[in-house]
Design an enzyme around this catalytic site. Sequence first.
Site, mmCIF file in Angstrom:
data_model
loop_
_atom_site.group_PDB
_atom_site.id
_atom_site.type_symbol
_atom_site.label_atom_id
_atom_site.label_comp_id
_atom_site.label_asym_id
_atom_site.label_seq_id
_atom_site.Cartn_x
_atom_site.Cartn_y
_atom_site.Cartn_z
ATOM 1 N N SER A 36 0.805 -1.220 0.000
ATOM 2 C CA SER A 36 0.000 0.000 0.000
ATOM 3 C C SER A 36 0.838 1.269 0.000
ATOM 4 C CB SER A 36 -0.934 0.013 1.208
ATOM 5 O OG SER A 36 -0.201 -0.114 2.419
ATOM 6 N N GLY A 73 -2.117 -4.196 1.180
ATOM 7 C CA GLY A 73 -2.237 -5.394 1.986
ATOM 8 C C GLY A 73 -1.307 -6.515 1.591
ATOM 9 N N ASN A 101 3.791 -5.312 5.723
ATOM 10 C CA ASN A 101 2.615 -6.071 6.153
ATOM 11 C C ASN A 101 3.007 -7.375 6.846
ATOM 12 O OD1 ASN A 101 0.420 -4.352 5.323
ATOM 13 N ND2 ASN A 101 0.957 -4.842 3.225
ATOM 14 N N ASP A 182 -4.309 7.044 10.163
ATOM 15 C CA ASP A 182 -3.918 5.739 10.707
ATOM 16 C C ASP A 182 -2.492 5.731 11.240
ATOM 17 O OD1 ASP A 182 -2.351 5.673 8.403
ATOM 18 O OD2 ASP A 182 -3.524 4.114 7.423
ATOM 19 N N HIS A 185 0.277 5.358 6.886
ATOM 20 C CA HIS A 185 0.379 5.651 5.456
ATOM 21 C C HIS A 185 0.631 7.145 5.243
ATOM 22 C CE1 HIS A 185 -1.924 1.849 5.432
ATOM 23 N NE2 HIS A 185 -1.196 1.605 4.350
#
Length: 209
Positions: A36, A73, A101, A182, A185
């Site tokens: 991502s 992801g 991830n 979040d 990112h």
Amino acid sequence: MKRAFACWSVLLLLAALFAPGPVRAATTTIVAFGDSLTAGYGVTPEDAFPVRLEAALKARGRDVRVINAGVSGDTSAGGLARLDWSLADKPNLIVLELGSNDMLRGIDPGSTEANLDAILRKLTDAKIPVLLCGMFAARNLGPDYVGRFDAIYPKLAQKYGVPLHPFFLDGVALDAKLNQGDGMHPNPAGVKIIVDRIAPVVEKLLPAQ
């Protein structure tokens, strides 16, 4: 004499008309291969890392096309499974960014290393230059996990003799002003910093044009 001169004039004119022009160098294809962070999660397509990287390199006078091969992801295992699809684009360079991830899911660093090793082996066999982008583990995962995970990228860079950009999120991680809500990112301002730091490294790896 006049007829001979006229013939030479015609020949010279034809030679000028059909002489090959300067050869234009082919566009350099770069594949940004990652998760991502590469795909551009949470930002507009225009602010995604591959788009901003392409713009930065073009501003430096380089004729490049940067393909966005980021999948939100994705893990190192997922990247390995889909690598052949991206190789079909016949890239001149791959910017490899995977592993975050794996770390967030607590996947054993040994598995992450094995997957990244397999990816680098495939790229080496295909003679495709690669820039390996490193990642650091969250410190709350404990010293054993952190030590094993952080060592993956320098170890593989040395094994395969590829350049290493030590930390993809350098200058951006843990800065609330440069990240989305979040905290993981980058926002557009964060993407700009990432590109500003990595573009000179990428440019050095491009073929002469």
